[in-house]
Design an enzyme around this catalytic site. Structure first.
Site, PDB file in Angstrom:
ATOM      1  N   ARG A  30       0.835  -1.428  -0.090  1.00  0.00           N
ATOM      2  CA  ARG A  30       0.483  -0.013   0.008  1.00  0.00           C
ATOM      3  C   ARG A  30       0.529   1.101  -0.228  1.00  0.00           C
ATOM      4  NH1 ARG A  30      -4.593   0.643   4.107  1.00  0.00           N
ATOM      5  NH2 ARG A  30      -5.607   2.382   2.193  1.00  0.00           N
ATOM      6  N   HIS A  45      -7.181   7.649  11.037  1.00  0.00           N
ATOM      7  CA  HIS A  45      -6.858   6.555  10.703  1.00  0.00           C
ATOM      8  C   HIS A  45      -5.482   6.800  10.898  1.00  0.00           C
ATOM      9  CE1 HIS A  45     -10.807   5.493  10.048  1.00  0.00           C
ATOM     10  NE2 HIS A  45     -11.118   5.735  10.671  1.00  0.00           N
ATOM     11  N   CYS A  96       5.815   2.418  17.212  1.00  0.00           N
ATOM     12  CA  CYS A  96       6.892   2.093  18.035  1.00  0.00           C
ATOM     13  C   CYS A  96       5.436   1.505  19.219  1.00  0.00           C
ATOM     14  CB  CYS A  96       8.201   2.146  18.886  1.00  0.00           C
ATOM     15  SG  CYS A  96       8.925   0.928  20.203  1.00  0.00           S
ATOM     16  N   GLY A 154     -16.921  10.553  -0.372  1.00  0.00           N
ATOM     17  CA  GLY A 154     -16.379   9.205  -1.158  1.00  0.00           C
ATOM     18  C   GLY A 154     -16.725   8.336   0.348  1.00  0.00           C
ATOM     19  N   ALA A 163     -15.805  12.242  -7.962  1.00  0.00           N
ATOM     20  CA  ALA A 163     -15.569  13.292  -6.892  1.00  0.00           C
ATOM     21  C   ALA A 163     -14.592  13.756  -7.546  1.00  0.00           C
ATOM     22  CB  ALA A 163     -14.180  12.834  -5.895  1.00  0.00           C
TER      23      ALA A 163
END
Length: 238
Positions: free
Chosen positions: A63, A112, A120, A178, A222
């Site tokens: 990703r 998020h 860590c 969205g 969008a």
């Protein structure tokens, strides 16, 4: 948008995966993408990371590599323009971890986390993630091999929640762009903003799970509907 709300001073905008889809970054529901190859329980939960940290690191490495070469689309650029040119406050809150808002020149609260961040699990230290992370990577703060992506997984508390709540209580206009309306607490933001008296608008490719909670709807890609909406807001202030 009504004449009263077209001159909104403070705007809060929530963005979800749909705003980045036209930049080549898939959503949870896309077929054939990274998410379709894995169960959420395996790659997006603390339990999944504990079971197989290499699998999770490999997933987020992929990703991260995708996001590194992705470019903002017209919707990202329009929101950056709105944040720059609107005389009032424009607060961007995003569920996305790809960094495309920043590439477009905007600033956002990443509830998020971010793909280019490392965390860590032992000491809580944070730093810029390398392109490739692994279970053997050590924290630069405590030297322990407890590194993980700085991503909020299912079952964990999103970032900036107190700050976001304050913005929702004081905004004149709330927009969701969205978003699927399936993931809480973000799915409940529209009710919080509406309760505080804000006008609410949803901009999406199709109806979401929370569409009926919005006062206004814009439907379409969008990259088309967001620039049009931004132009209307800025024109009302001209």
């Amino acid at each position: 948008m009504s004449a009263q709300r077209s001159t909104a001073e403070k705007i809060v905008i929530l963005t979800g995966a749909g705003i980045s889809a036209e930049s080549g970054l898939g959503t949870f529901r896309d077929e054939g993408g990274l998410w379709a190859q894995h169960r959420i329980e395996d790659v997006a939960t603390p339990e999944g990371f504990a079971r197989n940290p290499k699998l999770v690191h490999d997933f987020y490495n992929a990703r991260r590599a995708q996001a590194a070469v992705a470019t903002p689309n017209a919707a990202h650029s329009a929101l950056a323009r709105l944040q720059r040119d609107h005389p009032g406050e424009v607060i961007l809150v995003t569920q996305n971890v790809d960094g495309l808002h920043e590439k477009a020149g905007a600033t956002a609260l990443h509830m998020h986390g971010v793909l280019d961040g490392a965390l860590c699990a032992a000491c809580g230290g944070r730093w810029t993630a390398p392109l490739v992370m692994s279970p053997s990577g050590v924290c630069p703060h405590c030297d322990r091999p407890a590194t993980r992506p700085d991503i909020v997984w299912f079952g964990e508390m999103p970032y900036f929640m107190d700050e976001i709540a304050e913005h929702l209580e004081t905004c004149d206009l709330f927009a969701a762009i969205g978003t699927s309306g399936q993931v809480y607490p973000a799915a409940g933001f529209v009710q919080e903003a509406a309760y505080a008296g804000a006008h609410t608008v949803e901009l999406n490719l199709s109806d979401s799970d929370t569409s009926r909670s919005f006062a206004e709807h814009r439907v379409g890609p969008a990259s088309r509907i967001v620039p049009q909406w931004v132009e209307e807001i800025l024109a009302a202030k001209a």
